[in-house]
Design a protein around this motif. Structure first.
Motif, PDB file in Angstrom:
ATOM      1  N   CYS A  26       0.840  -1.190   0.000  1.00 29.43           N
ATOM      2  CA  CYS A  26       0.000   0.000   0.000  1.00 29.43           C
ATOM      3  C   CYS A  26       0.881   1.248   0.000  1.00 29.43           C
ATOM      4  O   CYS A  26       0.669   2.187  -0.773  1.00 29.43           O
ATOM      5  CB  CYS A  26      -0.908  -0.036   1.234  1.00 29.43           C
ATOM      6  SG  CYS A  26      -2.193   1.203   1.217  1.00 29.43           S
ATOM      7  N   MET A  27       1.909   1.239   0.836  1.00 27.20           N
ATOM      8  CA  MET A  27       2.813   2.387   0.931  1.00 27.20           C
ATOM      9  C   MET A  27       3.497   2.642  -0.409  1.00 27.20           C
ATOM     10  O   MET A  27       3.637   3.776  -0.845  1.00 27.20           O
ATOM     11  CB  MET A  27       3.861   2.125   2.012  1.00 27.20           C
ATOM     12  CG  MET A  27       4.762   3.306   2.249  1.00 27.20           C
ATOM     13  SD  MET A  27       5.722   3.080   3.734  1.00 27.20           S
ATOM     14  CE  MET A  27       6.974   1.987   3.179  1.00 27.20           C
ATOM     15  N   LYS A  28       3.873   1.563  -1.085  1.00 28.52           N
ATOM     16  CA  LYS A  28       4.563   1.680  -2.383  1.00 28.52           C
ATOM     17  C   LYS A  28       3.645   2.374  -3.401  1.00 28.52           C
ATOM     18  O   LYS A  28       4.071   3.271  -4.127  1.00 28.52           O
ATOM     19  CB  LYS A  28       4.965   0.278  -2.847  1.00 28.52           C
ATOM     20  CG  LYS A  28       5.870   0.247  -4.035  1.00 28.52           C
ATOM     21  CD  LYS A  28       6.469  -1.156  -4.185  1.00 28.52           C
ATOM     22  CE  LYS A  28       7.146  -1.346  -5.528  1.00 28.52           C
ATOM     23  NZ  LYS A  28       6.211  -1.539  -6.634  1.00 28.52           N
ATOM     24  N   PHE A  29       2.361   1.969  -3.413  1.00 28.07           N
ATOM     25  CA  PHE A  29       1.411   2.596  -4.346  1.00 28.07           C
ATOM     26  C   PHE A  29       1.336   4.100  -4.094  1.00 28.07           C
ATOM     27  O   PHE A  29       1.363   4.899  -5.022  1.00 28.07           O
ATOM     28  CB  PHE A  29       0.019   1.971  -4.214  1.00 28.07           C
ATOM     29  CG  PHE A  29      -0.136   0.722  -5.025  1.00 28.07           C
ATOM     30  CD1 PHE A  29      -0.182   0.795  -6.420  1.00 28.07           C
ATOM     31  CD2 PHE A  29      -0.207  -0.523  -4.424  1.00 28.07           C
ATOM     32  CE1 PHE A  29      -0.319  -0.348  -7.179  1.00 28.07           C
ATOM     33  CE2 PHE A  29      -0.334  -1.678  -5.174  1.00 28.07           C
ATOM     34  CZ  PHE A  29      -0.397  -1.589  -6.556  1.00 28.07           C
ATOM     35  N   TYR A  30       1.229   4.482  -2.810  1.00 24.14           N
ATOM     36  CA  TYR A  30       1.086   5.911  -2.510  1.00 24.14           C
ATOM     37  C   TYR A  30       2.392   6.669  -2.722  1.00 24.14           C
ATOM     38  O   TYR A  30       2.372   7.823  -3.170  1.00 24.14           O
ATOM     39  CB  TYR A  30       0.525   6.108  -1.098  1.00 24.14           C
ATOM     40  CG  TYR A  30      -0.972   5.899  -1.100  1.00 24.14           C
ATOM     41  CD1 TYR A  30      -1.832   6.859  -1.655  1.00 24.14           C
ATOM     42  CD2 TYR A  30      -1.533   4.719  -0.621  1.00 24.14           C
ATOM     43  CE1 TYR A  30      -3.194   6.654  -1.696  1.00 24.14           C
ATOM     44  CE2 TYR A  30      -2.903   4.512  -0.661  1.00 24.14           C
ATOM     45  CZ  TYR A  30      -3.721   5.481  -1.200  1.00 24.14           C
ATOM     46  OH  TYR A  30      -5.086   5.284  -1.265  1.00 24.14           O
TER      47      TYR A  30
END
Ligand SMILES: C[S@@+](CC[C@H](N)C(=O)[O-])C[C@H]1O[C@@H](n2cnc3c(N)ncnc32)[C@H](O)[C@@H]1O
Length: 216
Positions: A26-30
């Protein structure tokens, strides 16, 4: 006469984040999305109105001045910016994504911005804030109801408010409604309002907007 066709453009970054299988995912997407997040979501195909609904509810519920607000899952700071237009307040922000927080910092409206995983206990003392806002973060692949809602209750003062959106399709099946009822049954909160609101108006999804008051 030609038939009218509504074209719904799904945002690929958001679809990826909602399908995330871990907080790292999730962090990577954001982190990858941060630079274009605001322009992507203000596009007519998205028309992300949820931050305005959250800020308006917060401003309606406060005296607009000397209010200490924690914006949990603040992202690039859309809620903080909308809040700051309505009064003088102290706004701190928490988010998992360092790149999103960097954009939030550029808004100049946050006193303090901290990297934080809202699926874990929050490192903030009890009864610190008057209000917690949380917009767009209770959604698929992001943050579940427990322990986040209980932690939000802990960090606000008695009489303080939690104003949060929950993607409507997971309000019940994701256990958010049940957690709110549990906190109510324990005498910790009372539900001031629950409303169905537009979320991304262009994409047609809706959010449950809740306002909870800390009572215990
Ligand atoms: C759709 S954005 C909403 C951001 C902002 N509140 C808004 O309305 O524009 C969701 C945010 O949740 C954050 N997020 C996802 N998982 C998280 C977690 N476990 N802890 C804290 N923040 C998280 C993301 O980094 C992202 O900034």
């Amino acid at each position: 006469m030609s038939a009218q066709v509504k074209v719904i453009t799904e945002n690929t970054h958001l679809a990826g984040a909602r399908g995330a299988h871990s907080k790292e995912d999730c962090m990577k997407f954001y982190d990858e999305w941060a630079a274009s997040y605001n322009s992507d979501l203000s596009d007519a195909s998205q028309n992300y109105v949820a931050p305005i609904h959250v800020a308006q509810a917060a401003l309606r519920s406060s005296n607009h001045n000397n209010v200490a607000i924690l914006d949990a899952g603040c992202g690039t700071g859309l809620v903080g910016e909308a809040l700051a237009k309505g009064g003088t307040m102290t706004i701190d922000g928490l988010d998992l994504s360092p790149a999103m927080l960097k954009v939030a910092e550029q808004t100049g409206v946050y006193r303090k911005l901290t990297i934080c995983d809202l699926t874990q206990p929050i490192d903030i003392p009890d009864e610190t804030y008057d209000m917690v806002t949380c917009c767009g973060t209770f959604t698929r692949g992001h943050v579940g109801p427990d322990p986040a809602l209980r932690e939000f209750v802990r960090v606000i003062k008695k009489g303080g408010l939690i104003i949060a959106t929950i993607l409507d399709e997971i309000w019940q099946p994701g256990g958010y409604q049940a957690e709110v009822e549990k906190l109510g049954a324990e005498g910790l909160v009372k539900v001031a309002s629950v409303e169905l609101k537009d979320y991304r108006k262009g994409a047609g999804d809706k959010a449950t907007l809740i306002i909870l008051e800390r009572t215990g």
